[in-house]
Scaffold this active site. Structure first.
Site, short mmCIF file in Angstrom:
data_model
loop_
_atom_site.label_atom_id
_atom_site.label_comp_id
_atom_site.label_asym_id
_atom_site.label_seq_id
_atom_site.Cartn_x
_atom_site.Cartn_y
_atom_site.Cartn_z
N SER A 76 9.61 2.49 2.31
CA SER A 76 8.15 2.61 2.30
C SER A 76 7.72 4.06 2.13
O SER A 76 6.78 4.36 1.38
CB SER A 76 7.58 2.04 3.60
OG SER A 76 6.19 2.05 3.56
N THR A 89 0.97 -0.70 2.74
CA THR A 89 0.86 -0.30 4.14
C THR A 89 2.18 0.32 4.56
O THR A 89 3.26 -0.16 4.19
CB THR A 89 0.41 -1.46 5.06
OG1 THR A 89 0.28 -0.96 6.39
CG2 THR A 89 1.37 -2.63 5.06
N GLU A 90 2.08 1.44 5.30
CA GLU A 90 3.26 2.28 5.56
C GLU A 90 4.36 1.53 6.32
O GLU A 90 5.52 1.87 6.23
CB GLU A 90 2.85 3.52 6.35
CG GLU A 90 2.36 3.21 7.77
CD GLU A 90 1.70 4.40 8.46
OE1 GLU A 90 1.25 5.31 7.76
OE2 GLU A 90 1.64 4.40 9.70
N ASN A 91 3.96 0.50 7.09
CA ASN A 91 4.96 -0.24 7.85
C ASN A 91 5.68 -1.30 7.00
O ASN A 91 6.26 -2.23 7.54
CB ASN A 91 4.34 -0.86 9.11
CG ASN A 91 3.07 -1.63 8.85
OD1 ASN A 91 2.24 -1.23 8.05
ND2 ASN A 91 2.90 -2.74 9.52
#
Lengths: 219, 207
Positions: free
Chosen positions: B88, B46-48
């Site tokens: 990320s 997940t990008e976060n």
């Protein structure tokens, strides 16, 4: 200089000047330094440029700062959300400027600022409206866009725990932009849930070393 | 028969190689996670700032410090790792993700993607991580209906909406067909209840 442990959030945000560029950590509300933003509202600085992933959620935190009319410009990747009604209204009324930056480029521009990099060639956004007017260069058959560093006068960061000299650890995905923003601003102000004695944090687990941190407050 | 959204998500999940590192975009692609099997051993990014993301959190599991890219509370799986935003996106941009699955307004036969902005004058532009994902993953899958609600094709010769990335999509999964796109143009991998000629007529393309 090692970090100053502040008694309260108002002391922590003292001296922020009108016209400052303020980096604000958080992805939605995770890692958002809400108490520092509330203190900045009381402190009164205006004409601010805010750099953050989003442009405020609901009516608290960044949204409250925007609603007070204190933000001239927002630099972010994703302003439009289901609960971004404050920003949406100000933007449509022409009362706030917007610079949209791809999320990874936003992070990397701050990383570059903190790492002393003058600019970098990035493949993100090539051929899209967000690369219009930017210098491009082909390297080994791939096209890149030149992106410039993005530094702050101040960073407001939400972390989990600090020691008394400012070493920081974060919690889960609330880490997000905090470690990068901590490197990229002249004055770095951090709100944490707990401050522990020097030596109580495992040095192997420190995410933001104390050299980057100027002020710490428990909130 | 054309595929339902759920059948389409299952079709995408079945195409993801065991052991892959995968990012599922916000919206319809999220449903792919429900069809990944434990045996596949797929690790979700997940990008976060997380690898090893688990299903949505419910009740006492909900932790405001643990969310997905859509800001919904999620869980962590054994073997999870957390990292900051620059790391990320270095994972994406650096070509370390095997697959990402995105939604789209339009995809061109050469793999150009438009999925972030309708270009409408009153729309507030918001790109998030879409451009980084589009150019970063080794394989970029798009999940979409093949036709818009008004019947116009979403697989097109040239995108008319503002672009997210050039030549980045490798495969389109739609209700009517799975279609490979790229430098050689579009080619039908599998069709659901229609033949290539009918698809070509619907899309105004030679397939």
């Amino acid at each position: 200089m090692s970090a100053v442990l502040c008694d309260d959030v108002d002391e922590a945000v003292a001296g922020i000047q009108d016209g400052s560029t303020v980096l604000v950590s958080g992805f939605g509300m995770a890692g958002m330094p809400v108490d520092l933003i509330d203190a900045l509202i009381r402190q009164g600085a205006r004409d601010l440029t805010v750099v953050s992933n989003n442009a405020g959620n609901g009516d608290t935190g960044l949204a409250a700062l925007l609603a007070e009319g204190r933000v001239r410009k927002v630099i972010c990747s994703f302003p439009r959300q289901s609960d971004s009604w404050v920003f949406d209204r100000l933007y449509r009324e022409g009362r706030v400027e917007l610079e949209v930056v791809p999320q990874g480029t936003l992070a990397e521009r701050m990383r570059a600022a903190g790492a002393g990099i003058g600019a970098f060639y990035c493949p993100t956004g090539v051929g899209t409206p967000l690369a219009e007017g930017k210098e491009t260069r082909e390297i080994d058959g791939r096209t890149y866009v030149l992106e410039l560093p993005l530094a702050g006068d101040v960073a407001l960061i939400g972390a989990h725990r600090a020691d008394r000299i400012g070493n920081l650890v974060y919690r889960r995905t609330a880490r997000n932009f905090g470690p990068v923003m901590a490197t990229a601003a002249t004055t770095v102000v951090v709100q944490v849930r707990e401050v522990v004695e020097v030596g109580a944090l495992d040095p192997e687990a420190v995410v933001t070393p104390s050299i980057y941190v100027d002020r710490v407050v428990v909130a | 028969m054309s595929l339902s959204k759920d059948e389409l998500a299952a079709r995408v999940a079945a195409d993801i190689a065991p052991g892959s590192y995968v990012n599922l975009g916000i919206g319809q692609p999220t449903a792919v996670a429900d069809h990944l099997t434990r045996e596949q051993g797929v690790v979700l990014h997940t990008e976060n700032g997380m690898l090893g993301m688990g299903p949505l959190a419910h009740g006492a599991e909900i932790d405001p410090d643990l969310t997905n890219a859509g800001k919904q509370p999620v869980t962590e799986l054994p073997g999870a790792a957390y990292f900051h935003h620059a790391d990320s996106f270095a994972m994406m941009r650096g070509g370390h993700l095997d697959v990402c699955v995105l939604g789209a307004f339009q995809v061109s036969v050469r793999g150009d993607l438009a999925n972030w902005h309708t270009g409408a004058p009153d729309a507030i532009p918001a790109v998030g991580g879409a451009m980084d994902l589009a150019i970063g993953a080794k394989q970029v899958f798009v999940m979409m209906t093949l036709l818009a609600k008004d019947g116009t094709p979403k697989l097109v010769r040239e995108c008319t909406y503002p672009l997210t990335g050039l030549g980045c999509v490798t495969r389109v999964y739609s209700d009517l067909a799975v279609i490979d796109v790229g430098p050689g143009g579009a080619s039908v991998v599998e069709a659901f209840g229609v033949d290539s000629e009918e698809l070509g007529a619907l899309l105004h393309l030679d397939l």
